[in-house]
Enzyme design. Sequence first.
Site, mmCIF file in Angstrom:
data_model
loop_
_atom_site.group_PDB
_atom_site.id
_atom_site.type_symbol
_atom_site.label_atom_id
_atom_site.label_comp_id
_atom_site.label_asym_id
_atom_site.label_seq_id
_atom_site.Cartn_x
_atom_site.Cartn_y
_atom_site.Cartn_z
ATOM 1 C CB VAL A 1 -1.685 -10.579 -14.627
ATOM 2 C CG1 VAL A 1 -1.378 -9.230 -13.946
ATOM 3 C CG2 VAL A 1 -1.264 -11.725 -13.734
ATOM 4 C CG HIS B 1 -3.462 0.695 1.789
ATOM 5 N ND1 HIS B 1 -4.034 -0.080 0.810
ATOM 6 C CD2 HIS B 1 -4.455 1.437 2.308
ATOM 7 C CE1 HIS B 1 -5.320 0.192 0.756
ATOM 8 N NE2 HIS B 1 -5.603 1.098 1.653
#
Lengths: 399, 606
Positions: free
Chosen positions: B300, B273
């Site tokens: 995580v 992106h």
Amino acid sequence: MAKVLEGPGMGLMKKWGINVPNYVVVTSVDELTKLGQVNEWLKKSKLVAKAHEALGSRFKLGLVKVDLDFKAAEAATKEMIGRQVGSITVTQVIVSEMIPHKEEYYCAVKSTREGSEILVANCGGIEVESNWERVKRLCLEIGQSPSPESLEKLSKEAGFSGALAKKMADFAGKMFACFDSEDAQYLEVNPVVLRAGDDELVALDAVTLLDGDAKFRHPDWNFAFAAEFGRAYSKQELEVMAVDSKIKGSVKFIEIPGGDTAMLPAGGGASVYYSDAVVARGGKLANYAEYSGDPPDWAVEVLTEKVCSLPGIRNIIVGGAIANFTDVKKTFGGIINGFRKAKSEGKLKNVKIWVRRGGPREKEGLDAMRALKDEGFDINVFDRNTPLTDIVDKALQAK
Amino acid sequence: MSILANKDTRVVIQGGQAGVNAARRMAEFCYLIKRPLNVEAFVYPPDAGKTNEIPYGSGLIAIPVYKSIAEATKNHPTLNTSLVYIGADRAMKGGMEALDDSHIKVVSMITEGVPEKDAKILGAHARKLGKVFNGPSSIGIISAGACRLGVIGGAFDNLVLSKLYREGSFGVITKSGGLSNEIIWICSQFADGITTAIGIGGDAYPGTDYVSYLEMFENDPQTKAVVIVGEMGGDLEERAAEWYGAKKRRVKLIAVVSGFCQESLPKGMKFGHAGAKEGMKGEGSARSKSDALKKSGALVPPTFGALGPAIKETYEDLLESGQVKAPVEPAVLPRLPKTVEEAMKADEVMVAPLIRTTISDDRGDEPCYDGYPASELINKGYEIPHVIGLLWDKRLISKQEAEIIKRIMMLSADHGPCVSGAYATILAACAGIGLSQSVAAGMIMIGPRFGGAVTDAGRFFKYAVDNKMSVDEFLAYMKKNHGPVPGIGHRVKSLRNPDKRVKELVGYVKSLKIKTPCLDFALEVEKVTSVKKDNLILNVDGTMAAVLVDIGFPVDSLNGFFILSRTIGLIGHWVDQKRQDSRLIRLFDYLVNYAAPKRREVPPLK
């Protein structure tokens, strides 16, 4: 983000009142010779000649020559034009005047979440990089312009005094005007120099990154954007970019020489997770690719052909998350056509294909992929019940 | 409960077709959760005053289109949310218009490629007004069982598979639109599903960041954990980590970040992106974000693939501690009515076809005439007459037959400007009428007195030959039952002034040494009639008719040969007049015999 080469970058700065050295961009020695006949400075000043291409380490490559007289600049231009560096042929040379100076400074404007930041330092060149704490900042909110007072305060904080402080403040103000009006994302002048003779600040070398998305409101951006990774775009990459600019949705393609795992995933987000997975499993990426936004099948077919043509590949990862509105059957139709074409051209020998996908018409799309087995493709197809990146694990374990 | 989008959300969509497509998806969701459609209005100036028809279940709902947000909110005062589907160059203006309307509290921008500066201005403006600006490049926002904004959630089947018809316990925030569905799906498979999922968009500076939404989730008691799908670039993940680590939070945070591949790529190469770009000093890298999140106490997982098990682990903890209860699934869910096409594909309905065809089919990659692909016909040397044979008589005619048809067409393509058809076309052309209508005007003239006798001529000659009539029997039969013989007689041509076209055609067909019973009979008829009156000769219609019946064309198709051939001439006349820029034609008085009564007084009206 779109990088702009020095020539057009300097042009934009000049437009906003920033002093830049005289320069010309030429594509042949003849052009330079003719320009020499009408531009007195070319004959009078000491000159710098640089290859005007998106190339890193130009100095080391001998593509920057300094302290030249006009004859020497012509010789340097002749030598540089047509030189082949990797995949790039030098087609342009920028010849600019050398600015005699003693002091070098630093000025930049960068985009921040809140708005922007003006950076000023009273050292420049390589010195600023090793003395980053000397860089002083002025934070601005979006819509806010710096007042002359705040700029002068910044300039003084950075160690400028007297008339020079005012000059630096003025220079930074013009940099901001250029940044703000030209939809820049990053402007850096390093070094800013104090020109001997008239004591004016001049931008000697500039990095200009513009917001490509704002091109629609800048009709004077008549220059091409340069590749941002120290090399020019390859023919294949340019062909995919040309398709991308024509369609609804998007297709992206970047080659990474030397890899053996080819990527053909869907989605700007998922594609990076797939790339991460390849690297994490010790694979070597042969490319980056991505299609999204329900692109037409022919565009995906073009992308597929490029991916299949990558040299030395062993696996192709046709990954993708569960699509929102990209039609899996239709986009897979494009991929399948691409695969067939590649195979008929003798490509894809000993290449394993790995597919994982979900979304509108996922069953039909995945069934069509599975049917490629009957045509002799080495293809493994998985649905949404196989976690996103597991096909990468399977692919890299398989060898 | 949920955040941002709930059962009270009433939506205006700014934009054209993309907005309508989103409304369809939103209607599917409303149908699934058995709630009325949450889209009340569109704002799209080009279509203002019209309505957009949105399918809901098996019906259609008409949603009005307005020219401005103000007009929409005036007519629909409950509107509180706007979705922006306007092109990048006008998106900021549209977003501002929505933010500035007092009714609108949330603006979510789907538009991609919006300049960074515009996004920042919109974000800052929303913060100033205490409103939410989500996006740009947002895939949308969905609250399970309550509200869908945009196409997030995907197709209807996926909504069901991902259990979006009822609330779960997990909040989701993603930059990536494509991954939003993936995470929603994972949450529904490894845990009890989502409360709200938000696509914040993949741009560098989204209008609202993770922290604002984390704060909202923290205050939503139904949300027990939040999943963040991050990307390298910017500092949004670091800010989220800072928020999470700042004090004890009620929600659990699970996060993954993409972009580790960057470490082993050539320097400066970036992809993904727009926002996915690393800072100069390594800040914003996947590793630094991941480390910051770990340090803050977030869970995580090392890879995207490990996200499912991490969510499962969190969910099991929540179950064990009694914070969530296993959900009860509804026994029956609404099923989206299938379109007729889908139902037929699934062998669920039988539809009586409206029309039946036996000559052509263009559902493949090219038209097939009577089964033969057009390109193959071309490549194997077939010509226009063969296509006529296939489409008019469903057979591949011979080379010789094709040659006869070609000659017939060439002979009857035009007959000058004075005949009824050409004259009508010219008249229309001079009145400024377009090609198809002018040609149609000429076409209308084709009938019993002009060009339209071919079929009848063929029919009667064939009748005589089939019934082995003599010429006299035939003429008597015609006189008694039908009148003059079609195909016999000409207005200007006669025995002394023969029609060259007839001579040509008869001469050629006779030279072929094929059996031509109808033509032979017609010529016999001519011998008799032309003696009675010298213009009662076999005319071109009659000759064509006899020859075409002799080579096997069905009687009903015969007028077609004249119509088709003469169309060439009519088009020519229209183009010719157009080229000359001819003036309007008006008859001169002297060309009219005024036989109407003389001028007289009008009597009083009784």
